[in-house]
Every structure is written in C-alpha cells, then in structure tokens.
Design a protein around this motif. Structure first.
Motif, PDB file in Angstrom:
ATOM      1  N   LEU A  89       0.827  -1.206   0.000  1.00  0.00           N
ATOM      2  CA  LEU A  89       0.000   0.000   0.000  1.00  0.00           C
ATOM      3  C   LEU A  89       0.859   1.253   0.000  1.00  0.00           C
ATOM      4  O   LEU A  89       1.887   1.314   0.665  1.00  0.00           O
ATOM      5  CB  LEU A  89      -0.903   0.023   1.234  1.00  0.00           C
ATOM      6  CG  LEU A  89      -1.946  -1.077   1.325  1.00  0.00           C
ATOM      7  CD1 LEU A  89      -2.729  -0.945   2.621  1.00  0.00           C
ATOM      8  CD2 LEU A  89      -2.879  -1.023   0.144  1.00  0.00           C
ATOM      9  N   GLY A  90       0.436   2.248  -0.766  1.00  0.00           N
ATOM     10  CA  GLY A  90       1.114   3.535  -0.774  1.00  0.00           C
ATOM     11  C   GLY A  90       2.290   3.647  -1.716  1.00  0.00           C
ATOM     12  O   GLY A  90       3.019   4.630  -1.678  1.00  0.00           O
ATOM     13  N   CYS A  91       2.491   2.660  -2.596  1.00  0.00           N
ATOM     14  CA  CYS A  91       3.592   2.713  -3.569  1.00  0.00           C
ATOM     15  C   CYS A  91       3.191   3.576  -4.755  1.00  0.00           C
ATOM     16  O   CYS A  91       2.206   3.294  -5.413  1.00  0.00           O
ATOM     17  CB  CYS A  91       3.888   1.331  -4.142  1.00  0.00           C
ATOM     18  SG  CYS A  91       4.900   0.318  -3.137  1.00  0.00           S
ATOM     19  N   PRO A  92       3.978   4.615  -5.064  1.00  0.00           N
ATOM     20  CA  PRO A  92       3.751   5.316  -6.320  1.00  0.00           C
ATOM     21  C   PRO A  92       4.347   4.486  -7.462  1.00  0.00           C
ATOM     22  O   PRO A  92       5.536   4.180  -7.453  1.00  0.00           O
ATOM     23  CB  PRO A  92       4.472   6.647  -6.154  1.00  0.00           C
ATOM     24  CG  PRO A  92       5.274   6.545  -4.913  1.00  0.00           C
ATOM     25  CD  PRO A  92       4.952   5.267  -4.234  1.00  0.00           C
ATOM     26  N   ILE A  93       3.514   4.075  -8.405  1.00  0.00           N
ATOM     27  CA  ILE A  93       3.910   3.193  -9.493  1.00  0.00           C
ATOM     28  C   ILE A  93       3.768   3.935 -10.820  1.00  0.00           C
ATOM     29  O   ILE A  93       2.790   4.656 -11.034  1.00  0.00           O
ATOM     30  CB  ILE A  93       2.995   1.947  -9.546  1.00  0.00           C
ATOM     31  CG1 ILE A  93       2.976   1.223  -8.200  1.00  0.00           C
ATOM     32  CG2 ILE A  93       3.391   1.015 -10.680  1.00  0.00           C
ATOM     33  CD1 ILE A  93       4.256   0.540  -7.825  1.00  0.00           C
ATOM     34  N   THR A  94       4.734   3.738 -11.712  1.00  0.00           N
ATOM     35  CA  THR A  94       4.677   4.318 -13.048  1.00  0.00           C
ATOM     36  C   THR A  94       4.964   3.231 -14.064  1.00  0.00           C
ATOM     37  O   THR A  94       5.852   2.406 -13.858  1.00  0.00           O
ATOM     38  CB  THR A  94       5.728   5.438 -13.218  1.00  0.00           C
ATOM     39  OG1 THR A  94       5.522   6.416 -12.214  1.00  0.00           O
ATOM     40  CG2 THR A  94       5.618   6.100 -14.574  1.00  0.00           C
ATOM     41  N   VAL A  95       4.204   3.210 -15.153  1.00  0.00           N
ATOM     42  CA  VAL A  95       4.495   2.325 -16.281  1.00  0.00           C
ATOM     43  C   VAL A  95       4.893   3.221 -17.446  1.00  0.00           C
ATOM     44  O   VAL A  95       4.146   4.138 -17.813  1.00  0.00           O
ATOM     45  CB  VAL A  95       3.273   1.457 -16.659  1.00  0.00           C
ATOM     46  CG1 VAL A  95       3.556   0.648 -17.915  1.00  0.00           C
ATOM     47  CG2 VAL A  95       2.913   0.526 -15.514  1.00  0.00           C
ATOM     48  N   THR A  96       6.084   2.966 -17.988  1.00  0.00           N
ATOM     49  CA  THR A  96       6.567   3.746 -19.127  1.00  0.00           C
ATOM     50  C   THR A  96       6.716   2.844 -20.344  1.00  0.00           C
ATOM     51  O   THR A  96       6.851   1.630 -20.220  1.00  0.00           O
ATOM     52  CB  THR A  96       7.912   4.431 -18.825  1.00  0.00           C
ATOM     53  OG1 THR A  96       8.861   3.444 -18.429  1.00  0.00           O
ATOM     54  CG2 THR A  96       7.766   5.469 -17.731  1.00  0.00           C
ATOM     55  N   PHE A  97       6.706   3.478 -21.517  1.00  0.00           N
ATOM     56  CA  PHE A  97       6.767   2.768 -22.792  1.00  0.00           C
ATOM     57  C   PHE A  97       7.970   3.253 -23.572  1.00  0.00           C
ATOM     58  O   PHE A  97       8.193   4.457 -23.668  1.00  0.00           O
ATOM     59  CB  PHE A  97       5.481   3.038 -23.584  1.00  0.00           C
ATOM     60  CG  PHE A  97       5.428   2.371 -24.925  1.00  0.00           C
ATOM     61  CD1 PHE A  97       5.315   0.998 -25.022  1.00  0.00           C
ATOM     62  CD2 PHE A  97       5.471   3.117 -26.086  1.00  0.00           C
ATOM     63  CE1 PHE A  97       5.247   0.378 -26.265  1.00  0.00           C
ATOM     64  CE2 PHE A  97       5.398   2.511 -27.328  1.00  0.00           C
ATOM     65  CZ  PHE A  97       5.294   1.141 -27.410  1.00  0.00           C
ATOM     66  N   ASP A  98       8.739   2.381 -24.123  1.00  0.00           N
ATOM     67  CA  ASP A  98       9.861   2.611 -25.020  1.00  0.00           C
ATOM     68  C   ASP A  98      11.051   3.303 -24.351  1.00  0.00           C
ATOM     69  O   ASP A  98      10.996   3.690 -23.195  1.00  0.00           O
ATOM     70  CB  ASP A  98       9.441   3.349 -26.305  1.00  0.00           C
ATOM     71  CG  ASP A  98       8.978   4.784 -26.106  1.00  0.00           C
ATOM     72  OD1 ASP A  98       9.574   5.504 -25.279  1.00  0.00           O
ATOM     73  OD2 ASP A  98       8.036   5.192 -26.797  1.00  0.00           O
ATOM     74  N   ALA A  99      12.110   3.459 -25.093  1.00  0.00           N
ATOM     75  CA  ALA A  99      13.366   4.010 -24.578  1.00  0.00           C
ATOM     76  C   ALA A  99      13.239   5.478 -24.179  1.00  0.00           C
ATOM     77  O   ALA A  99      14.030   5.976 -23.384  1.00  0.00           O
ATOM     78  CB  ALA A  99      14.462   3.841 -25.617  1.00  0.00           C
ATOM     79  N   ASP A 100      12.236   6.180 -24.723  1.00  0.00           N
ATOM     80  CA  ASP A 100      12.054   7.590 -24.384  1.00  0.00           C
ATOM     81  C   ASP A 100      11.373   7.775 -23.031  1.00  0.00           C
ATOM     82  O   ASP A 100      11.291   8.890 -22.522  1.00  0.00           O
ATOM     83  CB  ASP A 100      11.240   8.306 -25.461  1.00  0.00           C
ATOM     84  CG  ASP A 100      12.005   8.411 -26.772  1.00  0.00           C
ATOM     85  OD1 ASP A 100      13.248   8.472 -26.730  1.00  0.00           O
ATOM     86  OD2 ASP A 100      11.356   8.427 -27.826  1.00  0.00           O
ATOM     87  N   GLY A 101      10.865   6.698 -22.454  1.00  0.00           N
ATOM     88  CA  GLY A 101      10.235   6.775 -21.142  1.00  0.00           C
ATOM     89  C   GLY A 101       8.890   7.469 -21.125  1.00  0.00           C
ATOM     90  O   GLY A 101       8.505   8.080 -20.133  1.00  0.00           O
ATOM     91  N   ASN A 102       8.145   7.364 -22.225  1.00  0.00           N
ATOM     92  CA  ASN A 102       6.806   7.957 -22.270  1.00  0.00           C
ATOM     93  C   ASN A 102       5.901   7.282 -21.242  1.00  0.00           C
ATOM     94  O   ASN A 102       5.746   6.066 -21.243  1.00  0.00           O
ATOM     95  CB  ASN A 102       6.209   7.809 -23.671  1.00  0.00           C
ATOM     96  CG  ASN A 102       6.977   8.614 -24.693  1.00  0.00           C
ATOM     97  OD1 ASN A 102       7.244   9.777 -24.489  1.00  0.00           O
ATOM     98  ND2 ASN A 102       7.366   7.978 -25.788  1.00  0.00           N
ATOM     99  N   VAL A 103       5.295   8.082 -20.360  1.00  0.00           N
ATOM    100  CA  VAL A 103       4.464   7.545 -19.285  1.00  0.00           C
ATOM    101  C   VAL A 103       3.128   7.072 -19.848  1.00  0.00           C
ATOM    102  O   VAL A 103       2.417   7.830 -20.508  1.00  0.00           O
ATOM    103  CB  VAL A 103       4.243   8.594 -18.175  1.00  0.00           C
ATOM    104  CG1 VAL A 103       3.268   8.079 -17.130  1.00  0.00           C
ATOM    105  CG2 VAL A 103       5.572   8.971 -17.537  1.00  0.00           C
ATOM    106  N   VAL A 104       2.790   5.800 -19.568  1.00  0.00           N
ATOM    107  CA  VAL A 104       1.525   5.204 -19.987  1.00  0.00           C
ATOM    108  C   VAL A 104       0.483   5.395 -18.896  1.00  0.00           C
ATOM    109  O   VAL A 104      -0.664   5.723 -19.161  1.00  0.00           O
ATOM    110  CB  VAL A 104       1.709   3.702 -20.291  1.00  0.00           C
ATOM    111  CG1 VAL A 104       0.393   3.035 -20.606  1.00  0.00           C
ATOM    112  CG2 VAL A 104       2.699   3.501 -21.405  1.00  0.00           C
ATOM    113  N   ASP A 105       0.893   5.186 -17.637  1.00  0.00           N
ATOM    114  CA  ASP A 105      -0.017   5.317 -16.503  1.00  0.00           C
ATOM    115  C   ASP A 105       0.808   5.454 -15.232  1.00  0.00           C
ATOM    116  O   ASP A 105       1.941   4.989 -15.165  1.00  0.00           O
ATOM    117  CB  ASP A 105      -0.926   4.094 -16.406  1.00  0.00           C
ATOM    118  CG  ASP A 105      -2.148   4.307 -15.534  1.00  0.00           C
ATOM    119  OD1 ASP A 105      -2.387   5.448 -15.081  1.00  0.00           O
ATOM    120  OD2 ASP A 105      -2.877   3.330 -15.285  1.00  0.00           O
TER     121      ASP A 105
END
Length: 67
Positions: free
Chosen positions: A12-28
């Motif tokens: 609980l309480g973890c800030p999570i990020t999903v990125t796409f490709d080498a440029d690090g575009n944030v998906v969610d």
C-alpha cells in the motif's frame, strides 16, 4: 491489439509508473491501494517503476516486460 496489466502485489502507498519505449513515455501512474489497478497496453516493451518505497519496505527494482 491491447492487453491488460493487473497490479495486485504492491504494498500500500507505492507510487507506481508504467513507461513505454526508450524515451520513457508515461503510460499510466498511480499509488497502490487495496484495489487492483488495470491498464490496457498495446504490444511493445514497458517498464514498471516504483518511485518510492513505503515505510518498512525496500525500493523495488524496475521490471521490464514485453506485451
């Protein structure tokens, strides 16, 4: 084609990020709760990143995965 990613094993309480490709575009990005979190992904390579570990936990290593 889209696939679903379900994150249910995060403390609980973890800030999570999903990125796409080498440029690090944030998906969610979200902060983990008791509820599952679903996102739809197109085929490609992604990185699941925990930005900060909750108190009492160590920071998780990034997880790279391919859909």
């Amino acid at each position: 084609m889209k696939k679903n990613l379900i994150c249910v094993a995060c403390p609980l309480g973890c800030p999570i990020t999903v990125t796409f490709d080498a440029d690090g575009n944030v998906v969610d990005e979200w902060v983990s709760t008791n509820e599952e979190h679903r996102i739809s992904l197109v085929y490609g390579t992604y990185t699941l990143h925990e930005a900060k570990a909750p108190r009492g936990y160590r920071l998780a290593e990034d997880i790279e995965f391919t859909v």
